[in-house]
Each structure stands twice: as structure tokens, then as C-alpha cells.
Design a protein around this motif. Structure first.
Motif, short mmCIF file in Angstrom:
data_model
loop_
_atom_site.label_atom_id
_atom_site.label_comp_id
_atom_site.label_asym_id
_atom_site.label_seq_id
_atom_site.Cartn_x
_atom_site.Cartn_y
_atom_site.Cartn_z
N ALA A 37 0.83 -1.20 0.00
CA ALA A 37 0.00 0.00 0.00
C ALA A 37 0.87 1.25 0.00
N MET A 38 1.97 1.23 0.74
CA MET A 38 2.84 2.40 0.85
C MET A 38 3.60 2.70 -0.44
N LYS A 39 3.71 1.73 -1.32
CA LYS A 39 4.37 1.98 -2.60
C LYS A 39 3.68 3.09 -3.37
N ALA A 40 2.37 3.19 -3.22
CA ALA A 40 1.60 4.22 -3.93
C ALA A 40 1.95 5.62 -3.45
N LEU A 41 2.45 5.74 -2.23
CA LEU A 41 2.79 7.06 -1.68
C LEU A 41 3.86 7.75 -2.51
N GLU A 42 4.74 6.94 -3.12
CA GLU A 42 5.84 7.50 -3.92
C GLU A 42 5.32 8.24 -5.14
N ILE A 62 -3.08 6.97 -3.43
CA ILE A 62 -3.58 6.22 -2.27
C ILE A 62 -3.44 4.74 -2.59
N GLY A 63 -2.83 4.00 -1.70
CA GLY A 63 -2.59 2.58 -1.94
C GLY A 63 -3.48 1.70 -1.09
N ILE A 64 -3.89 0.58 -1.65
CA ILE A 64 -4.73 -0.40 -0.96
C ILE A 64 -4.13 -1.78 -1.17
N ALA A 65 -4.07 -2.57 -0.11
CA ALA A 65 -3.61 -3.95 -0.23
C ALA A 65 -4.37 -4.81 0.77
N MET A 66 -4.78 -5.98 0.33
CA MET A 66 -5.47 -6.90 1.23
C MET A 66 -5.23 -8.34 0.78
N THR A 67 -5.40 -9.26 1.69
CA THR A 67 -5.25 -10.67 1.37
C THR A 67 -6.13 -11.49 2.30
N ASP A 83 0.45 -26.62 6.73
CA ASP A 83 0.36 -27.87 5.98
C ASP A 83 1.44 -27.83 4.90
N PHE A 84 2.52 -28.55 5.14
CA PHE A 84 3.66 -28.49 4.24
C PHE A 84 3.61 -29.60 3.19
N SER A 85 2.40 -29.93 2.74
CA SER A 85 2.24 -30.95 1.71
C SER A 85 1.76 -30.37 0.39
N LYS A 86 1.33 -29.10 0.38
CA LYS A 86 0.78 -28.51 -0.85
C LYS A 86 0.94 -27.00 -0.82
N PRO A 87 0.99 -26.34 -1.98
CA PRO A 87 1.04 -24.88 -2.03
C PRO A 87 -0.24 -24.28 -1.46
N GLU A 88 -0.14 -23.04 -0.97
CA GLU A 88 -1.31 -22.40 -0.34
C GLU A 88 -2.34 -21.90 -1.35
N LYS A 89 -1.88 -21.46 -2.53
CA LYS A 89 -2.81 -20.94 -3.56
C LYS A 89 -3.64 -19.76 -3.03
N LEU A 90 -2.96 -18.78 -2.44
CA LEU A 90 -3.65 -17.63 -1.88
C LEU A 90 -4.01 -16.61 -2.95
N GLY A 91 -4.97 -15.75 -2.62
CA GLY A 91 -5.35 -14.64 -3.49
C GLY A 91 -5.17 -13.32 -2.76
N HIS A 92 -4.79 -12.29 -3.48
CA HIS A 92 -4.61 -10.95 -2.92
C HIS A 92 -5.30 -9.93 -3.84
N LEU A 93 -5.50 -8.74 -3.31
CA LEU A 93 -5.99 -7.63 -4.11
C LEU A 93 -5.23 -6.37 -3.73
N VAL A 94 -4.74 -5.65 -4.74
CA VAL A 94 -4.07 -4.37 -4.50
C VAL A 94 -4.69 -3.32 -5.40
N GLY A 95 -4.61 -2.09 -4.96
CA GLY A 95 -5.18 -1.01 -5.75
C GLY A 95 -4.45 0.29 -5.54
N ALA A 96 -4.56 1.17 -6.53
CA ALA A 96 -3.98 2.51 -6.46
C ALA A 96 -5.01 3.51 -6.94
N ILE A 97 -5.16 4.58 -6.19
CA ILE A 97 -6.06 5.68 -6.56
C ILE A 97 -5.20 6.91 -6.83
N ASN A 98 -5.26 7.42 -8.05
CA ASN A 98 -4.46 8.57 -8.44
C ASN A 98 -5.16 9.84 -7.93
#
Length: 309
Positions: free
Chosen positions: A92-97, A101-106, A221-236
Motif C-alpha cells: 500500500a505504501m508503494k503508492a505514496l511514492e 492512495i494505496g490499498i492492499a489486502m489478502t 500444511d507443508f504438503s501442498k502450495p497455499e494458492k492464496l489470493g490478494h488484491l491491491v489497488g492505487a487511486i491517483n
């Protein structure tokens, strides 16, 4: 390291031997992923992380979101087939540069009992929003939708100390202060945190065509990948108003809040992220404290990290 500098030690190097290196050794984190944008419009995109490090995939997605926001005013990117991405505020803070406005969630694996339940179903499902300021520290909200993170429970267990009441329940649904007996964390603010966690799970799980709720592959569980999803956003900000004026008015709000009389028991009113920025300034000067036991574990990993068990 950035997490440790900001005092978010639960998402810092403590996860190196406990999670990242162990999953790399077992082939559950792809060290040579083929990151691909599999769907794209003027202001949205979908990234397939190919089971690679979540940090790398999400950073690339955030950069793509900012590029789209530069032209379209807003950029939203989802990431699928990913792994744990660390501290949400980092992205999220990457957008500050860019005066954005930065958004990040998982979402995350099932560790939190929904409000009214005594078994875990939801993840800690963090949300981060970063807003640029002029002279003050930026406002950076970085919160789990649970009262605490699972990392804080792990850290407490490592340090053999109790956790405060109201953070977690045991397998029978009773409150516990023993980190080794934690069966589920509690949502922050009761039904409010539970509701937020559900929404984030939908945006990061169902919207990305990933698993959700207790269908998510567990991090331990170290038998399989997690397969997670994330969402990020930037508002100019420039697409809505003058960025300089925006930041000046954010500064005005910060100053006005900080000038309010503190409540009994408080010396200062802190804005979201302020404590972390101050901690970073201090730790850049004095260094990052870590438990002796963990320091010795890191030393044993030196030069042979793939041999960790």
C-alpha cells in the motif's frame, strides 16, 4: 526486514525459518515462477503468481496498478496462485511514492472464529490503506481483521509467555491465555471485524477464483502450495483533485486530531501508522531487537538454509 524496522515483528524474519525457507525446501514456493498477467482492462488486471513468493508477485501487481491509475485514475489488480505476502502495508505504501492512495489486502488460512462461532473458518484477512501527507507521516492503516495475528501467537509461544485475554479461544471455545492451546483467534470488534474478514475473503478468494474460508490450504500444511489470493489497488489523487492541496489538507486533519486533548491515560494521540514510522526511525539508529533463541536459529541457517527442518 521492512516489517521488523516498522516493529511488525510478527511478519518479519521470524517467518524465515518457520515458513518461507521450509516451504521453499519442500517445493511449495516456486523459486522460478512464471508471473503472468492473464486478464487486463484499462484499470483492472489479474495476475497468476504461479505459486511464487507472494511478496514479488504482489509488488509487481502494485506497480501495474499504479501504472494503470496514472492513466485511468484507478488501478485494481488481483493475484491468484500466490503465497504469504508478508506485511500488507509495504505494498500500500508503494503508492505514496506517486502521490497515490494505496490499498492492499489478502485472505489467509482458517484461523479466526466468525462472530458467534467457536471454531475457526476465516483467516486473519488483513487490510492496508496508505494515504499521502505533506509534512506529517503518511496515514497508513495496516490491520488484521482478527484481534491479533497468528504470528503474534507463534512469537509468544517461542518466547514462552502468555498472551492477553480476549485474543483467542481453545478447542472448546473457551478463552485462553496459553499460546500453545490456541485453536482460533477472535475477530476485532466482534461482528464488525468478522464482517470485514468475510468481505476480504470474497474479494481475495472468490473474486480471484481461489479457495476461501476453511477450504484454503493451511500455512502449516507443508504438503501442498497455499494458492492464496490478494488484491491491491492505487487511486491517483490527481484524477480527483490537486495532490499538493490534498496532502496539505490531510496534514491539516492530522494536526487537528493531534491537537485534541488526550483522554485519561494517554500522553499523545497517534494516527494510523505513526507508531510504526517512529519505530523505524529508532530501529534504523539502534538496530532491530530479536530473541536470543531466534538469533541462534538464524546463525544455524547461515550458508545452508535449504537444510532447515
Amino acid at each position: 526486514m521492512e516489517a521488523n524496522l516498522r516493529g511488525v515483528d510478527t511478519h518479519g524474519i521470524v517467518r524465515l525459518p518457520l515458513y518461507y525457507l521450509k516451504r521453499i525446501k519442500k517445493g511449495l514456493i516456486n523459486t522460478d515462477p512464471d508471473y503472468r498477467v492473464i486478464k487486463k482492462s484499462h484499470s483492472t488486471a489479474v495476475v497468476d503468481a504461479d505459486d511464487g513468493p507472494g511478496q514479488v508477485a504482489t509488488l509487481g501487481a502494485m506497480e501495474l496498478a499504479m501504472e494503470m491509475a496514472k492513466h485511468s485514475g484507478i488501478g485494481l489488480v488481483t493475484i491468484k496462485n500466490s503465497s504469504h505476502f508478508g506485511m500488507a502495508a509495504y505494498f500500500a505504501m508503494k503508492a505514496l511514492e506517486k502521490d497515490m492512495i494505496g490499498i492492499a489486502m489478502t485472505h489467509a488460512d482458517s484461523r479466526v472464529a466468525p462472530f458467534g462461532a467457536r471454531k475457526a473458518y476465516l483467516g486473519t484477512n488483513p487490510l492496508a490503506i496508505a494515504i499521502p501527507a505533506e509534512k506529517h507521516f503518511p496515514i497508513v492503516l495496516d490491520m488484521a481483521t482478527s484481534v491479533t495475528s497468528m504470528g503474534s501467537i507463534i512469537l509468544a509461544a517461542m518466547e514462552e509467555r502468555e498472551i492477553p485475554e480476549g485474543l483467542a479461544i481453545d478447542e472448546n471455545g473457551h478463552a485462553t491465555t496459553d499460546p500453545k492451546r490456541v485453536a482460533a483467534l477472535l475477530p476485532v470488534g466482534g461482528p464488525k471485524g468478522s464482517g470485514l474478514a468475510i468481505i476480504i475473503d470474497i474479494l481475495c478468494g472468490i473474486l480471484t477464483e481461489s479457495n476461501f474460508g476453511n477450504h484454503i490450504h493451511r500455512g502449516d500444511d507443508f504438503s501442498k502450495p497455499e494458492k492464496l489470493g490478494h488484491l491491491v489497488g492505487a487511486i491517483n489523487v490527481a484524477s480527483f483533485c490537486d495532490p499538493a492541496k490534498f496532502k496539505h489538507r490531510v496534514d491539516q486533519m492530522i494536526s487537528e486530531i493531534k491537537s485534541l486533548p488526550p483522554a485519561p491515560g494517554f500522553d499523545e494521540i497517534l494516527l494510523p501508522g505513526e507508531r510504526e514510522f517512529k519505530t523505524k526511525e529508532e530501529r534504523l539508529k539502534k538496530g532491530i531487537p530479536i530473541p536470543q533463541e531466534f538469533f541462534e536459529k538464524l546463525q544455524r541457517l547461515e550458508g545452508c538454509y535449504l537444510e532447515t527442518d
